[in-house]
Design an enzyme around this catalytic site. Structure first.
Site, PDB file in Angstrom:
ATOM      1  N   GLU A   1      47.349   7.921   5.876  1.00  0.00           N
ATOM      2  CA  GLU A   1      46.564   6.891   5.201  1.00  0.00           C
ATOM      3  C   GLU A   1      46.283   7.452   3.822  1.00  0.00           C
ATOM      4  OE1 GLU A   1      43.393   5.837   3.496  1.00  0.00           O
ATOM      5  OE2 GLU A   1      42.278   6.178   5.354  1.00  0.00           O
TER       6      GLU A   1
ATOM      7  N   SER B   1      45.611  12.056  -0.217  1.00  0.00           N
ATOM      8  CA  SER B   1      46.280  11.533  -1.408  1.00  0.00           C
ATOM      9  C   SER B   1      47.711  11.089  -1.118  1.00  0.00           C
ATOM     10  CB  SER B   1      46.329  12.623  -2.475  1.00  0.00           C
ATOM     11  OG  SER B   1      47.235  13.638  -2.079  1.00  0.00           O
TER      12      SER B   1
ATOM     13  N   LYS C   1      44.223  20.875  11.135  1.00  0.00           N
ATOM     14  CA  LYS C   1      44.246  21.727   9.953  1.00  0.00           C
ATOM     15  C   LYS C   1      43.019  21.303   9.166  1.00  0.00           C
ATOM     16  CE  LYS C   1      45.490  21.125   5.941  1.00  0.00           C
ATOM     17  NZ  LYS C   1      44.451  21.776   5.137  1.00  0.00           N
TER      18      LYS C   1
ATOM     19  N   CYS D   1      38.326   5.289   0.405  1.00  0.00           N
ATOM     20  CA  CYS D   1      39.700   4.758   0.375  1.00  0.00           C
ATOM     21  C   CYS D   1      39.702   3.295  -0.035  1.00  0.00           C
ATOM     22  CB  CYS D   1      40.367   4.836   1.745  1.00  0.00           C
ATOM     23  SG  CYS D   1      39.812   6.152   2.806  1.00  0.00           S
TER      24      CYS D   1
END
Lengths: 527, 527
Positions: free
Chosen positions: B264, B241, B183, B301
């Site tokens: 993650e 998120s 996606k 991240c």
């Protein structure tokens, strides 16, 4: 010797007012001991001291943990005949089974002791620095497994030793460095308390921290629910029904911090008999199936509840022989009146479904709690239409599905839920022409068997006891064998960490002599 | 070259009516291409052909999969400058970054190709039969890893190459033998389509089955929701998120058949500066922290969002130096107006909390979508009281927490949610006196760093990119490094299986020359 109290760490505590007794299904009477269910505060205390124990226990060396596990095994043996007697009184199982299962439990404890004493299970992986790499220098990174934290273990009804208090879940969790809180099975709370006393004694003898193990009594779902929701609990091991396992899985997944649940749940363990096997070995496989279906009153996770073949005279002949063999068997006492009652209800429910015909039903049973074995049959077409027929009947029951042809057989396999095991009975010459059957079965199961019975789960490194949902809640793990430890650990990296401050498993000198992956080469060398 | 259509397998299809464009944050205008969101039927078609592809793709040899992965890498390179240009137009990131990230992506694809070509990653484990064992004979059992089925990958916003269409999740899933449906991230749908075209071309060149890869456009949550709920989907990879990851996790856990989600998610990556480091190297660490906080506009991240120290003049001095350094940095364009807006809102929200003081705030920024860096400070006491302060601000923002003493520092670490990384900046002589700080940090993170910055995730076997919730949804796995493949596979046992019908990895002759555990000994020998 049985106090009926909870072990909150080494303390025997019973401040609650909810009490229960276990039941002797052979004598059809309650056992004498009275157990007090753990209270909310006692559960909180157990998770608090477990969490505190984790801070030091996670650093225990492999040797220390191995000594702890081996001492548990010794202490269980020290309980001697008394323990076997209580096991039999609470399960209705024969003494030979108790002895065998104790041997298996001891074997599991010692296998995990060997594993952690040797130490390479931590998967030490080292990538050394390359300071002059372009465009950026490469830092030193070293990885190993570390334990997750407190594990809650739900003992099973059908293995009071091997999948309960000191069973595979507990042994693997303690081996990994996780404290364990057992919610003992209400049917064998006395067995659990005795085994717990052995674990506590071993913890004290080997200087393990207070709280490394607790054993809580419960008669309903409340204790388990509170445990799974407790923020200090970090993982759950469960063996039992789909409904029970799924409820715990949902609770754990719904927490603010979701935690992993390994639930080993139901399975009907399809057995496919190929045409040549039916023609050449009907008698042999009828005897084997009758034995496997009725073994231990059919109270095994790997009990073959479904037998699949392509409809013809040979399958008819096999059915008749299976009927013949199964009626020769003596009924066996089930674990409890409620399990026996569920067996009868579920057996009747399935038998009364559209298109189901009785092949053989034992009808000379007159002892309470003894299971009357039964074999039914149905067409593949009906089976595909009605998913009620896909459900497990826990007990000595099996259903022969007569498929029109290979395509329908494959369709039936594809329609099944996930299973612990799948079995092919066939001649070696014919199996290649049934590749699509084997493939379909393989996609639905955790273990595939050729010319053998699914009951009898060998405890060895190559065993997988688990499988696609709902046979387990996470097919990526196994409940049996040394890899069961992987459920309770996570990888952890040290970057640029001073050598003398690293855990020994990752130090340059390789003081533990582990097999490690160093710069992509598996080696026991130092760096 | 960009059609705006969905790749349903090799077919470019766009039957829907929901369209969207991507945005160039540097120019502050929409990009020219128009993308059509995948329809319900297109999504169903993608999962159906993926499922069909799985039946054969799961049996692809290591060599075949390696060739596929390497050809993907080649086809990505063949897209040349055009791909880099689109990447920059859709992300606002500079070309050097695009090139570097492409290199990393190619490296990941080739690393997984090497892994599966060598083949030992399947963890072949063999326990041979002992027919004369007492009391029961031992059967032959052999285990290896096999793929789960179709994996859905949700591309990240901040790594249009390395954590997106052909990123680590896709590379590891394809390597394992799982078909992949991406996606694509709505912010870089064009980049995703181009990379998807490379994957499709590679699949065709290497004779992979139709449906082994699809790439679906989406602008909202509907496509992702339908994918995760589809019964033919067996696992999910996600980078993004906490809210997004948790929503997918909940959907997957709530399915009739729950499936694993590796998400993650967020992390504030605490950096602890010990007293001697503050005294001796304040300037050095101020420069390093300023660089790490602002790197890539803080859109990593592993961006250090929290700096912890014990309150004294040295910490004050470090704060001043960090203020000085951070104001020297030029602001950087963020990935999109919405990410920039969220940054400003979250930054202001945290800055206005009780007890928070500004250390440095860049105020000469006049370009749209450019992030103005900011450092704030707060006492340990306030931090412990207010969990709003524990939340991630995605962007070039960090908070210095001034703790009263070591005990409060430990309390702050214990109060943190799970993190991808934790860092200790200190002199080697002092770290031993801060064991409890190191222990507390270790229990909260997946990777611990000494005297370095958390940004810069080395792709190597020893890397852990993951950690306790919510930094990841399952701390037992990593998203980076070859072990990322473990997320998509399950162990599978063959019992008493004819040797010539076993997969090559498990055959007696060891035709693939794998390292295998045979009767508890790791060896490349045949049996």
């Amino acid at each position: 010797m049985i106090t009926g109290k909870n072990y909150i760490g080494s303390q025997l505590i019973a401040g609650g007012d909810k009490v229960f007794k276990t039941f002797n299904p052979q004598l059809n009477i309650h056992n004498p001991w009275q157990f007090t269910e753990a209270t909310t505060d006692e559960i909180k205390l157990a998770t608090a001291i477990a969490h505190h124990a984790f801070l030091s226990f996670q650093k225990a060396t492999g040797k220390e943990k191995a000594l702890f596990l081996r001492t548990i095994a010794e202490e269980i043996m020290t309980l001697g005949e008394d323990l076997l007697d209580v096991y039999c009184q609470e399960s209705g199982l024969p003494k030979g089974r108790a002895e065998g299962e104790r041997g298996r439990t001891i074997g599991q404890l010692n296998a995990f002791a060997d594993l952690v004493e040797e130490g390479s299970w931590v998967e030490a992986t080292i990538d050394t620095a390359i300071p002059d790499r372009k465009p950026l220098p490469k830092v030193d990174i070293r990885k190993m497994m570390r334990p997750l934290g407190t594990v809650v273990v739900f003992g099973s009804s059908n293995f009071p030793f091997a999948y309960s208090t000191a069973g595979g879940d507990t042994a693997s969790a303690l081996a990994s460095g996780c404290p364990v809180i057992v919610k003992s099975h209400p049917m064998h709370a006395g067995t659990s308390e005795m085994v717990a006393s052995a674990i506590i004694k071993a913890a004290q003898k080997t200087n393990m921290p207070e709280g490394v193990f607790s054993n809580l009594n419960s008669s309903g779902i409340e204790v388990g629910v509170q445990l799974v929701k407790d923020p200090l609990v970090k993982a759950v091991g469960f063996t039992g029904s789909i409904n029970g396992g799924r409820a715990l899985y949902d609770l754990a997944a719904g927490r603010p911090e979701p935690i992993p649940v390994f639930a080993e749940m139901g399975s009907i363990n399809p057995v496919v008999i190929l045409p040549d096997a039916l023609k050449q070995n009907a008698q042999k496989w009828a005897i084997a199936c009758a034995g496997s279906v009725t073994l231990g009153a059919g109270q095994f996770c790997t009990n073959p509840g479904l037998i699949l073949g392509i409809k013809n005279d040979d399958l008819e002949n096999f059915s008749n022989q299976l009927a013949n063999e199964i009626l020769k068997m003596d009924p066996i006492c089930m674990l409890s009146p409620s399990i026996h009652k569920n067996y009868e209800v579920n057996k009747d429910s399935l038998s009364s479904q559209q298109g189901v015909q009785v092949v053989a039903a034992y009808d000379k049973n007159d002892k309470p709690n003894y299971a009357a074995q039964k074999i039914v049959t149905v067409s593949g077409k009906e089976f595909l239409k009605n998913t009620v027929l896909h459900k497990e009947v826990f007990g000595p029951f099996s259903m022969i599905v007569q498929c029109e042809n290979k395509a329908e057989l494959v369709a039936v396999l594809n329609a099944l839920e996930g299973q612990l095991t799948g079995t092919i009975l066939g001649e070696e010459t014919e199996i290649k022409t049934f590749n699509d059957v084997v493939d379909a079965l393989g996609n639905r199961v955790g273990r595939i068997i050729f010319n053998g019975m699914p009951t009898g789960v060998e405890v060895c490194p190559a065993m997988v006891h688990g499988g696609p949902y709902p046979s387990s809640s996470d097919s990526r793990f196994t409940a049996v064998g040394i890899d069961a430890i992987k459920r309770w650990v996570r990888p952890f990296s040290y970057q640029n960490w001073p050598n003398d401050l690293l855990p020994e498993a990752l130090q340059n000198e390789n003081p533990l002599g582990l097999s490690r992956l160093v710069n992509n080469i598996q080696t026991t060398d130092s760096i």
